[in-house]
Design a protein around this motif. Structure first.
Motif, PDB file in Angstrom:
ATOM      1  N   GLY A   1      18.925 -85.816 -19.021  1.00  0.00           N
ATOM      2  CA  GLY A   1      19.390 -84.691 -18.216  1.00  0.00           C
ATOM      3  C   GLY A   1      20.560 -83.926 -18.800  1.00  0.00           C
ATOM      4  N   MET A   2      21.002 -84.298 -19.980  1.00  0.00           N
ATOM      5  CA  MET A   2      22.142 -83.624 -20.614  1.00  0.00           C
ATOM      6  C   MET A   2      21.695 -82.963 -21.913  1.00  0.00           C
ATOM      7  SD  MET A   2      25.162 -86.457 -20.112  1.00  0.00           S
ATOM      8  CE  MET A   2      26.356 -85.371 -20.904  1.00  0.00           C
ATOM      9  N   GLN A   3      22.290 -81.821 -22.225  1.00  0.00           N
ATOM     10  CA  GLN A   3      22.016 -81.155 -23.496  1.00  0.00           C
ATOM     11  C   GLN A   3      22.853 -81.820 -24.580  1.00  0.00           C
ATOM     12  OE1 GLN A   3      22.640 -76.943 -23.075  1.00  0.00           O
ATOM     13  NE2 GLN A   3      20.900 -76.666 -21.715  1.00  0.00           N
ATOM     14  N   THR A   4      22.173 -82.458 -25.536  1.00  0.00           N
ATOM     15  CA  THR A   4      22.852 -83.232 -26.573  1.00  0.00           C
ATOM     16  C   THR A   4      22.546 -82.646 -27.943  1.00  0.00           C
ATOM     17  OG1 THR A   4      22.644 -85.236 -25.230  1.00  0.00           O
ATOM     18  CG2 THR A   4      23.148 -85.521 -27.575  1.00  0.00           C
ATOM     19  N   SER A   5      23.585 -82.295 -28.683  1.00  0.00           N
ATOM     20  CA  SER A   5      23.406 -81.758 -30.027  1.00  0.00           C
ATOM     21  C   SER A   5      22.752 -82.812 -30.914  1.00  0.00           C
ATOM     22  CB  SER A   5      24.749 -81.352 -30.623  1.00  0.00           C
ATOM     23  OG  SER A   5      24.625 -81.063 -32.012  1.00  0.00           O
ATOM     24  N   ILE A   6      21.847 -82.384 -31.783  1.00  0.00           N
ATOM     25  CA  ILE A   6      21.231 -83.358 -32.689  1.00  0.00           C
ATOM     26  C   ILE A   6      22.251 -83.871 -33.706  1.00  0.00           C
ATOM     27  CG2 ILE A   6      18.955 -82.310 -32.391  1.00  0.00           C
ATOM     28  CD1 ILE A   6      19.175 -81.119 -35.156  1.00  0.00           C
ATOM     29  N   LEU A   7      23.372 -83.171 -33.857  1.00  0.00           N
ATOM     30  CA  LEU A   7      24.434 -83.636 -34.749  1.00  0.00           C
ATOM     31  C   LEU A   7      25.124 -84.879 -34.203  1.00  0.00           C
ATOM     32  CD1 LEU A   7      26.050 -80.200 -35.670  1.00  0.00           C
ATOM     33  CD2 LEU A   7      24.648 -81.637 -37.168  1.00  0.00           C
ATOM     34  N   ALA A   8      25.013 -85.097 -32.885  1.00  0.00           N
ATOM     35  CA  ALA A   8      25.657 -86.263 -32.275  1.00  0.00           C
ATOM     36  C   ALA A   8      25.090 -87.559 -32.823  1.00  0.00           C
ATOM     37  CB  ALA A   8      25.494 -86.212 -30.756  1.00  0.00           C
ATOM     38  N   ARG A   9      23.854 -87.543 -33.310  1.00  0.00           N
ATOM     39  CA  ARG A   9      23.241 -88.753 -33.864  1.00  0.00           C
ATOM     40  C   ARG A   9      23.912 -89.167 -35.173  1.00  0.00           C
ATOM     41  NH1 ARG A   9      18.630 -90.567 -31.764  1.00  0.00           N
ATOM     42  NH2 ARG A   9      17.809 -91.331 -33.744  1.00  0.00           N
TER      43      ARG A   9
END
Length: 277
Positions: A142-150
């Motif tokens: 349910g949250m917008q997560t940047s793919i950079l966070a990985r």
């Protein structure tokens, strides 16, 4: 009625058409359409893709598709790529992924192709990538997560300053290509007289320099100490995100925390706020 096209009705009684295709024991939805002609064309094009062998008029996905428009006029690009991967690799994935040797391509659009290591396949086979302002993200719980966070890259990190792409391709997200320069909040790697140093800043109605340090850990802990000192008198600073430093024991962390130096300018600022050391 053409094969794969089914009549359906909206709540208000309006007629529309659902299109689906069965291939390799997989039932694949191709979408819903208001007119029969488009629905029939979608099925026809999809069927042609999965029945055709790897031929020259279907460009190899590894070369980045440039002739999608010449291959199909009705089928959505995302569905086109899903079917192409199924045909060539015998694996159905519900996102526009194309498998290659030890990596895979994610076809965000005919012009934008993202590259990932194969170990990320499970994640991106279940998470659709979206974009806003040039940044890619997914909906995760349910949250917008940047793919950079990985990669451990913070949301406010700056490309080229806090992280970079080694081969210059900002669409290549393989782990070997993404280099994190500044891992911690408030810490920036700098070069001075041929030496690598780490400058720590905090933003309080402007940037205040906390200090410059020889190690990244020391710089990150200095940021934490600065927040703690401010939070003693200013409750808002209790919500600032502190740095978590991997690989340090509690004793090692405490030793650095208690001895790390804070700049005079920052000390004076705290004194003006009525704080004491």
């Amino acid at each position: 009625m053409a094969t794969g096209v089914y009549t359906a009705y909206k709540k208000d009684g309006t007629e529309y058409y659902r299109v689906s295709l069965t291939c390799q024991n997989k039932h694949i939805s191709l979408g819903s359409f208001d007119d029969y002609k488009t629905a029939a064309a979608v099925y026809s094009e999809a069927n042609a893709i999965v029945r055709d062998e790897k031929s020259s008029h279907f460009v190899n996905a590894a070369e980045k598709i440039t002739s999608y428009s010449s291959c199909t006029s009705a089928l959505a690009f995302e569905k086109f790529m899903i079917l192409l991967n199924l045909r060539d690799n015998n694996i159905y994935i519900k996102t526009p992924v194309y498998l290659c040797d030890k990596y895979f391509l994610y076809f965000f659009s005919p012009e934008i192709v993202l590259t990932f290591d194969i170990e990320d396949l499970f994640y991106y086979s279940g998470h659709k990538i979206m974009s806003r302002g040039g940044y890619f993200f997914v909906n995760d719980f349910g949250m917008q997560t940047s793919i950079l966070a990985r990669f451990g890259i913070r949301s406010h990190s700056v490309k080229g300053k806090d992280y970079l792409f080694r081969n210059g391709d900002e669409h290549d997200f393989r782990y070997s290509n993404v280099a994190i320069v500044n891992r911690y909040n408030g810490v920036e790697q700098i070069e001075k007289n041929g030496r690598i140093l780490y400058k720590t800043r905090i933003h309080i109605n402007g940037n205040y320099t906390i200090g410059t340090y020889t190690s990244e850990n020391e710089a990150a802990i200095a940021y934490n100490r600065a927040i703690d000192l401010l939070a003693e008198q200013l409750p808002d600073f209790k919500n600032y995100t502190r740095n978590y430093i991997e690989g340090l024991s509690h004793i090692e962390y405490a030793s650095i925390y208690n001895t790390v130096k804070i700049s005079r300018r920052f000390r004076r600022y705290i004194e003006q706020l009525g704080l004491t050391y």
